[in-house]
Motif scaffolding. Structure first.
Motif, short mmCIF file in Angstrom:
data_model
loop_
_atom_site.label_atom_id
_atom_site.label_comp_id
_atom_site.label_asym_id
_atom_site.label_seq_id
_atom_site.Cartn_x
_atom_site.Cartn_y
_atom_site.Cartn_z
N PHE A 7 24.11 44.65 36.67
CA PHE A 7 24.13 46.11 36.69
C PHE A 7 25.36 46.56 35.90
N THR A 12 31.68 47.28 34.89
CA THR A 12 31.34 47.63 36.29
C THR A 12 31.94 46.58 37.23
N PHE A 13 31.95 46.93 38.51
CA PHE A 13 32.32 45.94 39.52
C PHE A 13 31.33 44.78 39.49
N THR A 14 30.05 45.11 39.23
CA THR A 14 29.03 44.05 39.20
C THR A 14 29.33 43.05 38.09
N HIS A 106 29.91 56.39 40.20
CA HIS A 106 28.77 55.95 41.01
C HIS A 106 28.93 56.55 42.41
N HIS A 108 28.59 55.46 45.36
CA HIS A 108 29.33 54.61 46.31
C HIS A 108 30.83 54.65 46.03
N ALA A 109 31.20 54.79 44.79
CA ALA A 109 32.63 54.88 44.46
C ALA A 109 33.17 56.25 44.89
N GLN A 112 34.01 56.46 48.39
CA GLN A 112 35.18 55.68 48.81
C GLN A 112 36.51 56.31 48.40
N SER A 131 26.70 54.37 37.09
CA SER A 131 27.61 53.32 37.55
C SER A 131 29.04 53.81 37.29
N THR A 132 30.01 53.06 37.77
CA THR A 132 31.41 53.45 37.55
C THR A 132 31.77 53.33 36.06
N THR A 174 32.80 44.91 48.59
CA THR A 174 31.39 45.04 48.23
C THR A 174 30.80 43.65 48.10
O1 LIG Z 1 29.23 51.05 39.43
C1 LIG Z 1 29.71 49.90 39.55
O2 LIG Z 1 30.75 49.51 39.01
C2 LIG Z 1 29.02 48.94 40.43
O3 LIG Z 1 29.03 47.77 40.17
C3 LIG Z 1 28.46 49.48 41.71
C4 LIG Z 1 29.59 49.69 42.66
C5 LIG Z 1 30.09 50.97 42.86
C6 LIG Z 1 31.14 51.15 43.74
C7 LIG Z 1 31.71 50.08 44.40
C8 LIG Z 1 31.22 48.81 44.18
C9 LIG Z 1 30.15 48.62 43.31
#
Ligand SMILES: O=C(O)C(=O)Cc1ccccc1
Length: 306
Positions: A7, A12-14, A106, A108-109, A112, A131-132, A174
């Motif tokens: 992703f 990204t974090f992924t 994103h 989820h970010a 947080q 995504s971030t 995560t």
């Molecule tokens: O958007 C990203 O970087 C991701 O990989 C998804 C995500 C977003 C926020 C925290 C962890 C993963």
């Protein structure tokens, strides 16, 4: 060399997680803009594996991943990675904190860093992006003033780090899954997790019966989530993570019992745990206990024992 989807885009974090789950020296990493696109590429055989986030310690499940696991052609998890997440606020060079009116990331970010934004950028509007790293790209293109991104995004996009180490919750984590087509079950390590999804009948005690089948075999549940089936309102799919591997007798036996009890059970994979915490299996549910009981029963059925 294997092609591994993740992703993305880059940063990204992924991407950070996939670099830990596959070999950056020999594998080719292929970014996809959405989670369903990663899963579709795994299903189509366009990539051998695909990395997606599945849950985090602040915001909970990642719905796009949960739905992709339960619906459509099956895919299975072959590995997991748990990443500590903290965020960096990125802006175009020259932008001051007091000039920021739009902050993208994103969902989820954003969830947080909500308290930090309310305190430090009360006038800024939060905008959800794919995504971030997509947020960082859009800031670079001038669409938004700042992005809440992974620290590595600063290496990929020529933006200024306005604030680092952001996050309302210290030690936020995560969990990511590496997905493959069914048929890929890694060998048991003694520290494994098995994921599955079950749809129970609409009856008194149905979920309790599912949990009971696990408890009877001394199987420890590490996660339980419910998501709507998307069919009849008020009906749910239950996602269960348990300690152990499908190759173990007690796990296989429990899965078979759930298959008898539930409307639908989907095996989502057995894979090594990131924390390598060994599963403690005691009597009477070790493989040896199951084998001895099976032999005893077989002897009775052959008329050789009573
Ligand atoms: O958007 C990203 O970087 C991701 O990989 C998804 C995500 C977003 C926020 C925290 C962890 C993963």
């Amino acid at each position: 060399m294997a092609r591994i989807g993740y992703f993305g885009p880059q940063g990204t974090f992924t991407e950070q997680a996939v670099r830990r789950l596959a070999d950056p020296e020999s594998d080719e990493f292929v970014p996809f803009g959405t989670i369903p696109a990663v899963v579709a590429a795994v299903r189509a055989g366009e990539v051998e594996r695909g990395c997606v986030p599945v849950e985090n310690s602040v915001e909970g499940a990642v719905p796009a991943t949960m739905d992709a696991l339960a619906l459509g052609e099956p895919v299975v998890a072959v590995a997991e990675h748990v990443l500590q997440v903290q965020f960096t606020l990125l802006a175009r060079p020259g932008t001051g904190l007091d000039e920021i009116r739009t902050v993208a990331s994103h969902p989820h970010a954003l969830a947080q860093v909500r308290e930090w934004l309310e305190t430090n950028l009360p006038k800024a509007t939060a905008i959800a992006t794919g995504s971030t790293a997509a947020a960082a790209k859009e800031v670079l293109a001038g669409a938004f003033d700042a992005a809440v991104s992974a620290p590595v995004a600063a290496l990929h996009y020529p933006l200024t780090e306005l604030v680092t180490g952001l996050g309302d919750v210290k030690d936020a984590k995560t969990r990511f899954l590496l997905l493959a087509k069914p048929g890929n079950v890694p060998a048991p390590t003694g520290a494994d997790r098995t994921s599955l999804v079950a749809v129970t009948p609409n009856e008194v005690g149905a979920l309790s019966d599912v949990l009971h089948e696990l408890a009877l075999r001394k199987i420890n549940l590490t996660r339980l989530e419910a998501r709507p089936t998307r069919e009849l309102f008020g009906t749910y799919r239950f996602y269960l993570d348990v300690e152990g591997h499908v190759a173990e007798q007690r796990i296989g036996d429990a899965l078979a019992a759930l298959h008898r009890r539930c409307i639908e059970v989907r095996f989502l994979g057995s894979y090594p745990r990131t924390d390598k915490e060994p599963t403690v299996v005691g009597s009477p549910t070790t493989d040896a206990d199951f084998e001895a009981a099976g032999e005893w029963l077989a002897a009775i059925r052959r008329g050789e024992s009573a």
